[in-house]
Design a protein around this motif. Structure first.
Motif, PDB file in Angstrom:
ATOM      1  N   TYR A 108      12.040  30.377  11.410  1.00  0.00           N
ATOM      2  CA  TYR A 108      11.281  31.226  10.490  1.00  0.00           C
ATOM      3  C   TYR A 108      10.475  30.343   9.549  1.00  0.00           C
ATOM      4  O   TYR A 108      10.662  29.127   9.471  1.00  0.00           O
ATOM      5  CB  TYR A 108      12.232  32.124   9.691  1.00  0.00           C
ATOM      6  CG  TYR A 108      13.298  31.373   8.927  1.00  0.00           C
ATOM      7  CD1 TYR A 108      13.112  31.000   7.599  1.00  0.00           C
ATOM      8  CD2 TYR A 108      14.499  31.014   9.549  1.00  0.00           C
ATOM      9  CE1 TYR A 108      14.083  30.293   6.917  1.00  0.00           C
ATOM     10  CE2 TYR A 108      15.474  30.311   8.871  1.00  0.00           C
ATOM     11  CZ  TYR A 108      15.270  29.962   7.558  1.00  0.00           C
ATOM     12  OH  TYR A 108      16.229  29.257   6.872  1.00  0.00           O
ATOM     13  N   LYS A 109       9.547  30.984   8.819  1.00  0.00           N
ATOM     14  CA  LYS A 109       8.717  30.287   7.840  1.00  0.00           C
ATOM     15  C   LYS A 109       9.162  30.708   6.442  1.00  0.00           C
ATOM     16  O   LYS A 109       9.281  31.895   6.138  1.00  0.00           O
ATOM     17  CB  LYS A 109       7.244  30.616   8.049  1.00  0.00           C
ATOM     18  CG  LYS A 109       6.311  29.871   7.088  1.00  0.00           C
ATOM     19  CD  LYS A 109       4.850  30.149   7.396  1.00  0.00           C
ATOM     20  CE  LYS A 109       4.407  29.406   8.635  1.00  0.00           C
ATOM     21  NZ  LYS A 109       2.917  29.501   8.820  1.00  0.00           N
ATOM     22  N   THR A 110       9.414  29.728   5.593  1.00  0.00           N
ATOM     23  CA  THR A 110       9.894  30.002   4.242  1.00  0.00           C
ATOM     24  C   THR A 110       8.730  30.423   3.339  1.00  0.00           C
ATOM     25  O   THR A 110       7.572  30.455   3.751  1.00  0.00           O
ATOM     26  CB  THR A 110      10.582  28.758   3.652  1.00  0.00           C
ATOM     27  OG1 THR A 110       9.647  27.662   3.652  1.00  0.00           O
ATOM     28  CG2 THR A 110      11.790  28.367   4.492  1.00  0.00           C
ATOM     29  N   GLU A 111       9.077  30.720   2.076  1.00  0.00           N
ATOM     30  CA  GLU A 111       8.058  31.172   1.124  1.00  0.00           C
ATOM     31  C   GLU A 111       7.025  30.093   0.835  1.00  0.00           C
ATOM     32  O   GLU A 111       5.881  30.409   0.497  1.00  0.00           O
ATOM     33  CB  GLU A 111       8.729  31.609  -0.182  1.00  0.00           C
ATOM     34  CG  GLU A 111       9.643  32.826  -0.016  1.00  0.00           C
ATOM     35  CD  GLU A 111      10.310  33.213  -1.323  1.00  0.00           C
ATOM     36  OE1 GLU A 111      10.131  32.480  -2.318  1.00  0.00           O
ATOM     37  OE2 GLU A 111      10.998  34.245  -1.346  1.00  0.00           O
ATOM     38  N   ASN A 112       7.425  28.835   0.942  1.00  0.00           N
ATOM     39  CA  ASN A 112       6.470  27.748   0.696  1.00  0.00           C
ATOM     40  C   ASN A 112       5.755  27.314   1.973  1.00  0.00           C
ATOM     41  O   ASN A 112       5.233  26.206   2.058  1.00  0.00           O
ATOM     42  CB  ASN A 112       7.177  26.548   0.060  1.00  0.00           C
ATOM     43  CG  ASN A 112       8.439  26.162   0.831  1.00  0.00           C
ATOM     44  OD1 ASN A 112       8.560  26.480   2.011  1.00  0.00           O
ATOM     45  ND2 ASN A 112       9.362  25.495   0.168  1.00  0.00           N
ATOM     46  N   SER A 113       5.770  28.203   2.977  1.00  0.00           N
ATOM     47  CA  SER A 113       5.016  27.998   4.227  1.00  0.00           C
ATOM     48  C   SER A 113       5.521  26.823   5.044  1.00  0.00           C
ATOM     49  O   SER A 113       4.742  26.196   5.787  1.00  0.00           O
ATOM     50  CB  SER A 113       3.524  27.819   3.925  1.00  0.00           C
ATOM     51  OG  SER A 113       3.012  28.963   3.296  1.00  0.00           O
ATOM     52  N   ALA A 114       6.785  26.477   4.915  1.00  0.00           N
ATOM     53  CA  ALA A 114       7.374  25.402   5.719  1.00  0.00           C
ATOM     54  C   ALA A 114       8.205  26.024   6.839  1.00  0.00           C
ATOM     55  O   ALA A 114       9.091  26.851   6.586  1.00  0.00           O
ATOM     56  CB  ALA A 114       8.242  24.502   4.847  1.00  0.00           C
ATOM     57  N   TRP A 115       7.949  25.628   8.076  1.00  0.00           N
ATOM     58  CA  TRP A 115       8.729  26.124   9.202  1.00  0.00           C
ATOM     59  C   TRP A 115      10.149  25.567   9.128  1.00  0.00           C
ATOM     60  O   TRP A 115      10.357  24.391   8.853  1.00  0.00           O
ATOM     61  CB  TRP A 115       8.084  25.729  10.525  1.00  0.00           C
ATOM     62  CG  TRP A 115       6.906  26.582  10.883  1.00  0.00           C
ATOM     63  CD1 TRP A 115       5.594  26.266  10.792  1.00  0.00           C
ATOM     64  CD2 TRP A 115       6.960  27.917  11.394  1.00  0.00           C
ATOM     65  NE1 TRP A 115       4.809  27.307  11.198  1.00  0.00           N
ATOM     66  CE2 TRP A 115       5.630  28.345  11.581  1.00  0.00           C
ATOM     67  CE3 TRP A 115       7.998  28.796  11.691  1.00  0.00           C
ATOM     68  CZ2 TRP A 115       5.309  29.607  12.069  1.00  0.00           C
ATOM     69  CZ3 TRP A 115       7.682  30.062  12.176  1.00  0.00           C
ATOM     70  CH2 TRP A 115       6.361  30.452  12.365  1.00  0.00           C
ATOM     71  N   HIS A 173      13.637  21.462   8.873  1.00  0.00           N
ATOM     72  CA  HIS A 173      12.470  22.072   8.219  1.00  0.00           C
ATOM     73  C   HIS A 173      11.364  21.048   8.052  1.00  0.00           C
ATOM     74  O   HIS A 173      11.589  19.827   8.088  1.00  0.00           O
ATOM     75  CB  HIS A 173      12.858  22.659   6.855  1.00  0.00           C
ATOM     76  CG  HIS A 173      13.419  21.664   5.896  1.00  0.00           C
ATOM     77  ND1 HIS A 173      12.635  20.774   5.169  1.00  0.00           N
ATOM     78  CD2 HIS A 173      14.702  21.390   5.538  1.00  0.00           C
ATOM     79  CE1 HIS A 173      13.403  20.036   4.407  1.00  0.00           C
ATOM     80  NE2 HIS A 173      14.672  20.361   4.610  1.00  0.00           N
ATOM     81  N   GLU A 174      10.163  21.564   7.858  1.00  0.00           N
ATOM     82  CA  GLU A 174       9.019  20.717   7.543  1.00  0.00           C
ATOM     83  C   GLU A 174       9.117  20.243   6.094  1.00  0.00           C
ATOM     84  O   GLU A 174       9.865  20.824   5.302  1.00  0.00           O
ATOM     85  CB  GLU A 174       7.721  21.498   7.759  1.00  0.00           C
ATOM     86  CG  GLU A 174       7.445  21.859   9.207  1.00  0.00           C
ATOM     87  CD  GLU A 174       6.178  22.658   9.367  1.00  0.00           C
ATOM     88  OE1 GLU A 174       5.450  22.423  10.346  1.00  0.00           O
ATOM     89  OE2 GLU A 174       5.912  23.521   8.511  1.00  0.00           O
ATOM     90  N   TYR A 194       8.716  20.066   2.328  1.00  0.00           N
ATOM     91  CA  TYR A 194       8.386  21.096   1.348  1.00  0.00           C
ATOM     92  C   TYR A 194       7.291  20.587   0.422  1.00  0.00           C
ATOM     93  O   TYR A 194       7.348  19.446  -0.059  1.00  0.00           O
ATOM     94  CB  TYR A 194       9.613  21.470   0.513  1.00  0.00           C
ATOM     95  CG  TYR A 194      10.707  22.142   1.306  1.00  0.00           C
ATOM     96  CD1 TYR A 194      10.413  23.051   2.309  1.00  0.00           C
ATOM     97  CD2 TYR A 194      12.044  21.865   1.048  1.00  0.00           C
ATOM     98  CE1 TYR A 194      11.407  23.665   3.042  1.00  0.00           C
ATOM     99  CE2 TYR A 194      13.061  22.481   1.770  1.00  0.00           C
ATOM    100  CZ  TYR A 194      12.731  23.379   2.769  1.00  0.00           C
ATOM    101  OH  TYR A 194      13.724  23.988   3.478  1.00  0.00           O
TER     102      TYR A 194
END
Length: 301
Positions: free
Chosen positions: A112-119, A229-230, A232
């Protein structure tokens, strides 16, 4: 009238049979109060869980049905990783392929993609405990991913498994006693009481067997949880102290100046041929005008 006589005759016969049964040997007790669940067991005092040395190498439970071999130690391992990578898809694919190499399997995988647009990917896998170290080494060998957090926990369940083994054997012995008492019941009421007790003990045995199977499963397979994750993005104003903020500002300004200069050079390089062409045309036109003026001046003179 005849029907009433048959009924009375039947009652008399039942009463006589009941007295005959009571006049014989005293019936066997049907209450479970007289049956001890710790009766007839061999205590494991020579090899207790957690001991070291030769006494802890072979844990053996001696029962009426034989000997139960128990492992020296039953340990459940859980490993947690938090990893960061700029090549998210490639690293996620490599991690998902790890358990298959070591006869394990994926329990769950959520991307999924978090609120800060990191996969972000949450991956849970299980691998055989005897190959856990190999799987960990392969995950550590992924150079494209940086380990942010690593945590490994262990739970020694040898004592619980041993306790369940003893209690289970006790329950099975009590169950056999109850079944033998059921055959000696002298009334329907006694038979019903014994059957209820048999049902209760059977349910407890099933629960113990289920718990033992669960303990065997979590010790046979270790669990690995990975959060990948990518990077942040750093929130504005949290880059550091004033000096770091000023340094960052100068770096941004220098970068912008470089971009603007490069753009001007590109624009100038593109306009230079046009400027030269326009200059040549202007010189030609100017030469023509001068020559005409010179001719007019001569003619008038």
């Amino acid at each position: 009238m005849r029907r009433a006589i048959f009924i009375l005759t039947g009652l008399v016969m039942l009463t006589a049979c009941g007295k005959k049964g009571q006049s014989g040997a005293s019936p066997a007790p049907t209450s479970t109060k007289g049956v001890s669940e710790t009766e007839g067991y061999t205590a494991l005092e020579e090899a207790k869980p957690g001991q070291s040395g030769a006494g802890a190498q072979n844990l053996t439970l001696t029962t009426s049905s034989g000997e139960i071999k128990l492992p020296e130690r039953m340990v459940a391992y859980t490993v947690f990783w938090e990893m960061e990578t700029e090549k998210f898809n490639d690293v996620a694919d490599r991690i998902v392929s790890v358990p298959e190499k070591y006869e394990g399997y994926i329990v769950s995988s959520n991307i999924y993609k978090t609120e800060n647009s990191a996969w972000t990917a949450d991956i849970i896998m299980k691998v055989p405990s005897d190959r856990l170290k190999e799987a960990e080494e392969e995950i550590k060998g992924i150079k494209e991913a940086e380990v942010i957090t690593y945590n490994k926990t262990s739970q020694d369940i040898t004592e619980e498994y041993l306790d369940l083994s003893i209690r289970l054997e006790n329950k099975r012995r009590v169950l056999e006693r109850m079944r033998s008492l059921l055959l000696k019941a002298n009334s329907v009421r006694e038979a019903m009481e014994v059957e209820n007790e048999i049902a209760r003990i059977t349910e407890e045995i099933e629960r113990m067997e289920g718990r033992m199977r669960f303990l065997q499963s979590i010790t046979s397979y270790s669990q690995i949880q990975i959060t990948l994750h990518e990077p942040y993005p750093t929130p504005l104003g949290q880059e550091g102290g004033p000096l770091k903020i000023m340094k960052k500002s100068f770096e941004v300004a220098a970068t912008l100046f470089t971009y603007v200069t490069a753009a001007m050079v590109v624009i100038a390089g593109g306009l230079l041929p046009l400027v030269i062409l326009a200059l040549i045309i202007w010189l030609i036109i100017w030469g023509i005008i001068r020559s005409r003026r010179a001719k007019r001046a001569k003619a008038s003179g």
